[in-house]
Design an enzyme around this catalytic site. Structure first.
Site, PDB file in Angstrom:
ATOM      1  N   HIS A 306      28.915 -54.447 -16.264  1.00 46.45           N
ATOM      2  CA  HIS A 306      28.525 -55.871 -16.308  1.00 46.45           C
ATOM      3  C   HIS A 306      27.080 -55.981 -15.851  1.00 46.45           C
ATOM      4  O   HIS A 306      26.643 -55.261 -14.960  1.00 46.45           O
ATOM      5  CB  HIS A 306      29.421 -56.706 -15.380  1.00 46.45           C
ATOM      6  N   ASP A 364      37.262 -58.385 -19.447  1.00 46.62           N
ATOM      7  CA  ASP A 364      37.790 -58.054 -20.778  1.00 46.62           C
ATOM      8  C   ASP A 364      38.683 -56.830 -20.766  1.00 46.62           C
ATOM      9  O   ASP A 364      39.300 -56.506 -21.780  1.00 46.62           O
ATOM     10  CB  ASP A 364      36.613 -57.826 -21.737  1.00 46.62           C
TER      11      ASP A 364
HETATM   12  C1  SDX Z   1      31.252 -60.346 -20.716  1.00 48.79           C
HETATM   13  O1  SDX Z   1      27.063 -62.010 -18.730  1.00 48.79           O
HETATM   14  C2  SDX Z   1      28.261 -62.358 -18.479  1.00 48.79           C
HETATM   15  O2  SDX Z   1      28.545 -63.006 -17.505  1.00 48.79           O
HETATM   16  C3  SDX Z   1      29.274 -61.957 -19.547  1.00 48.79           C
HETATM   17  C4  SDX Z   1      30.725 -62.261 -19.222  1.00 48.79           C
HETATM   18  C5  SDX Z   1      30.986 -63.755 -19.194  1.00 48.79           C
HETATM   19  O3  SDX Z   1      31.981 -64.167 -18.566  1.00 48.79           O
HETATM   20  O4  SDX Z   1      30.243 -64.512 -19.902  1.00 48.79           O
HETATM   21  O5  SDX Z   1      31.085 -61.714 -17.971  1.00 48.79           O
HETATM   22  C6  SDX Z   1      31.661 -61.702 -20.287  1.00 48.79           C
HETATM   23  O6  SDX Z   1      30.520 -60.237 -21.654  1.00 48.79           O
HETATM   24  C7  SDX Z   1      31.713 -59.143 -19.935  1.00 48.79           C
HETATM   25  C8  SDX Z   1      31.089 -57.820 -20.456  1.00 48.79           C
HETATM   26  C9  SDX Z   1      31.907 -57.375 -21.655  1.00 48.79           C
HETATM   27  N1  SDX Z   1      31.249 -56.244 -22.357  1.00 48.79           N
HETATM   28  C10 SDX Z   1      31.780 -55.015 -22.325  1.00 48.79           C
HETATM   29  O7  SDX Z   1      32.780 -54.703 -21.672  1.00 48.79           O
HETATM   30  C11 SDX Z   1      31.068 -54.018 -23.232  1.00 48.79           C
HETATM   31  C12 SDX Z   1      30.840 -52.714 -22.468  1.00 48.79           C
HETATM   32  N2  SDX Z   1      29.856 -52.939 -21.418  1.00 48.79           N
HETATM   33  C13 SDX Z   1      28.473 -52.639 -21.710  1.00 48.79           C
HETATM   34  O8  SDX Z   1      28.077 -52.842 -23.027  1.00 48.79           O
HETATM   35  C14 SDX Z   1      27.520 -53.145 -20.621  1.00 48.79           C
HETATM   36  O9  SDX Z   1      28.069 -52.796 -19.413  1.00 48.79           O
HETATM   37  C15 SDX Z   1      27.134 -54.600 -20.584  1.00 48.79           C
HETATM   38  C16 SDX Z   1      26.613 -55.082 -21.894  1.00 48.79           C
HETATM   39  C17 SDX Z   1      28.310 -55.429 -20.187  1.00 48.79           C
HETATM   40  C18 SDX Z   1      26.037 -54.757 -19.534  1.00 48.79           C
HETATM   41  O10 SDX Z   1      24.963 -54.051 -19.989  1.00 48.79           O
HETATM   42  P1  SDX Z   1      23.585 -54.001 -19.131  1.00 48.79           P
HETATM   43  O11 SDX Z   1      23.639 -54.818 -17.910  1.00 48.79           O
HETATM   44  O12 SDX Z   1      22.451 -54.254 -20.073  1.00 48.79           O
HETATM   45  O13 SDX Z   1      23.596 -52.533 -18.623  1.00 48.79           O
HETATM   46  P2  SDX Z   1      22.949 -51.363 -19.384  1.00 48.79           P
HETATM   47  O14 SDX Z   1      23.360 -51.410 -20.819  1.00 48.79           O
HETATM   48  O15 SDX Z   1      21.508 -51.326 -19.048  1.00 48.79           O
HETATM   49  O16 SDX Z   1      23.735 -50.142 -18.717  1.00 48.79           O
HETATM   50  C19 SDX Z   1      23.277 -49.614 -17.494  1.00 48.79           C
HETATM   51  C20 SDX Z   1      23.681 -48.157 -17.580  1.00 48.79           C
HETATM   52  C21 SDX Z   1      23.229 -47.508 -18.898  1.00 48.79           C
HETATM   53  O17 SDX Z   1      23.013 -46.128 -18.628  1.00 48.79           O
HETATM   54  P3  SDX Z   1      21.439 -45.660 -18.436  1.00 48.79           P
HETATM   55  O18 SDX Z   1      20.716 -46.068 -19.694  1.00 48.79           O
HETATM   56  O19 SDX Z   1      20.943 -46.373 -17.200  1.00 48.79           O
HETATM   57  O20 SDX Z   1      21.555 -44.170 -18.273  1.00 48.79           O
HETATM   58  O21 SDX Z   1      25.119 -48.053 -17.560  1.00 48.79           O
HETATM   59  C22 SDX Z   1      25.573 -47.488 -18.783  1.00 48.79           C
HETATM   60  C23 SDX Z   1      24.446 -47.619 -19.792  1.00 48.79           C
HETATM   61  O22 SDX Z   1      24.499 -46.572 -20.756  1.00 48.79           O
HETATM   62  N3  SDX Z   1      26.732 -48.284 -19.185  1.00 48.79           N
HETATM   63  C24 SDX Z   1      27.852 -47.779 -19.660  1.00 48.79           C
HETATM   64  C25 SDX Z   1      28.685 -48.900 -19.880  1.00 48.79           C
HETATM   65  N4  SDX Z   1      28.047 -50.019 -19.530  1.00 48.79           N
HETATM   66  C26 SDX Z   1      26.827 -49.633 -19.119  1.00 48.79           C
HETATM   67  N5  SDX Z   1      28.258 -46.518 -19.932  1.00 48.79           N
HETATM   68  C27 SDX Z   1      29.498 -46.376 -20.426  1.00 48.79           C
HETATM   69  N6  SDX Z   1      30.380 -47.438 -20.658  1.00 48.79           N
HETATM   70  C28 SDX Z   1      29.991 -48.670 -20.383  1.00 48.79           C
HETATM   71  N7  SDX Z   1      30.837 -49.683 -20.617  1.00 48.79           N
END
Ligand code: SDX
Length: 430
Positions: A306, A364
């Protein structure tokens, strides 16, 4: 509230920028004068360090895993209240008295029918259309059927449009589901509470009596509370930006529905369940964990991570408890998906990669298991998220519209394209 100033020095220039602090959470640096005084923009494409507005509605502490609606902890609202009480709280800022609640429930209940011609609007879709495609379109189409509540300068029309959307989006969501399975639409019933009525419109058929299961209705209502608002997430920011141009409220909420559909956002509940089904058994979890950690593999653990929560999403804890409640009520023992989910969570939370990147289950992760057990197809999961989030979008839109300092949102950019060059006639191009 002012908290002094900060100085910003660059290129031989030093400028003072005001610092403001809120009731809780990080203070902000007001960078509005930056371009005028230093000829520079800030740069923060994902808005990781940018506050887009001032708001009094929802507060999140990502480090502590705290979520408050108008100051009330989500755990207490989910435990003691119902969804329409949360709607009133988000819209008006205070918990309703008994008479205010009764009046609000009455008004919402009597706006649940949609214009009869909207049923013909649905006929234009293929039966296999994704329900989110239908919801985006039908919410936007409300501005064609309810043109008498689109003048955003009129507080009365803003209130009517708000009530209409809170009341009618469940009806449209149920219609999208019924249309996708070829069953007749079920009209709303005024003798049922908001969430029981929604379950009735989804699962009742004209040929027999349908009594909503009160345990499932309570669980659904709690799921709506958990999804109602969440500060300046992507879809809420979309609604605010659309609303800043003066677009009508139905169009703004339709924009929010469209943004929520993305798998990185509200579409994650559908994606998370599909991921759990693809994993299938606990034995296959390690290979998916490895993929999630592999920088060359775009796969991510859906339902994990998140932007704000760097601790456990407080909603996920309540969601997990609700999952067990629903499975017990339905007599579903040893649900294989739940078994995979709990084992996946256990392994991920003890894995160095997830610990170091502070990746925890979000709302989720468990919601899909619950919704599937309740009888919803995965294609309806994000529709249910949008149904609940409609009130949060409306509350945030209302707050923006009523802000006297509100102006159209118009970000700038860092331009890295071609410098100026003259046109080349086609005969001279190589
Ligand atoms: C919702 O914003 C909100 O409040 C949203 C929400 C709401 O109520 O409105 O809470 C609802 O959207 C919840 C989130 C649902 N999405 C997912 O579950 C999809 C999977 N999660 C990721 O796509 C990700 O965690 C996000 C999109 C939720 C957050 O992404 P960020 O904050 O931009 O983080 P990032 O992509 O920069 O990741 C940071 C690191 C990265 O590694 P590095 O590049 O630093 O090496 O963490 C890794 C990412 O690769 N990472 C993951 C991961 N999520 C982040 N690695 C594996 N699996 C994951 N799920």
């Amino acid at each position: 509230m002012s908290a002094g100033t900060g100085t910003f020095s660059i290129g031989g220039k030093t400028i003072e920028l005001a610092v403001r602090e809120g009731t809780m959470g990080p203070s902000v640096v007001d960078i509005a004068p930056l371009y005028k005084n230093a000829g520079m923009f800030t740069y923060d494409p994902g808005f990781t360090s940018t506050a887009s507005c001032e708001s009094k509605i929802t507060y999140i502490d990502g480090e502590q895993g705290v979520l408050l609606y108008r100051g009330y902890p989500i755990e207490q609202l989910a435990e003691h209240g119902d969804f329409l009480e949360t709607c009133y709280l988000l819209l008006y800022g205070e918990l309703p008295t008994a008479s205010q609640k009764a009046d609000f429930d009455y008004r919402v209940t009597r706006h649940t029918m949609v214009h009869e011609q909207m049923t013909r609007f649905f006929q234009g879709f293929r039966r296999d259309a994704h329900p989110m495609a239908i919801l985006v379109a039908s919410v936007g189409a409300l501005s064609a059927f309810y043109h008498d509540s689109t003048d955003i300068s009129d507080p009365q029309q803003r209130m009517i449009a708000s009530m209409r959307m809170i009341a009618k989006v469940p009806t449209l969501a149920a219609m999208a589901y019924k249309y996708s399975i070829g069953q007749p639409f079920m009209y709303p019933r005024n003798d049922l509470d908001y969430t029981s009525n929604f379950l009735h419109m989804c699962f009742a058929v004209p040929c027999e009596e349908y009594k909503p299961n009160p345990v499932l209705a309570r669980a659904m209502d709690r799921i709506f509370i958990l999804h109602a608002d969440h500060e300046q997430n992507a879809s809420t920011s979309t609604v605010r930006l659309a609303g800043s141009s003066g677009a009508n409220p139905f169009a703004c909420i339709a924009a929010g529905v469209a943004c929520l559909w993305g798998p990185a956002h509200g579409g994650a509940n559908e994606a998370a369940l599909k991921m759990l089904e693809e994993i299938g058994t606990p034995e296959r979890i390690p290979q998916f964990i490895a993929r999630a950690k592999d920088k060359n593999d775009p796969f991510r653990l859906m339902g994990f991570g998140h932007r704000v929560y760097k601790n456990y999403d407080p909603r996920a804890k309540i969601m997990q408890r609700t999952t067990h409640e629903v499975l017990n009520e339905l007599g579903i023992k040893d649900d294989p998906l739940l078994e995979v989910a709990m084992e996946l969570e256990r392994i991920a939370l003890s894995d160095e990669y997830f610990i170091e990147k502070k990746l925890y289950p979000n709302i989720d992760f468990y919601s899909g298991i619950t919704l599937k057990a309740m009888g919803f197809p995965t294609s309806m999961f994000t529709v249910l998220f949008a149904l609940a989030r409609t009130v949060g979008w409306i509350a945030q839109w209302k707050e923006m519209i009523e802000d006297p300092s509100q102006k159209i949102g118009r970000p700038r950019q860092l331009y890295t394209g071609s410098p100026r060059r003259d046109y080349v006639p086609i005969a001279q191009r190589s």
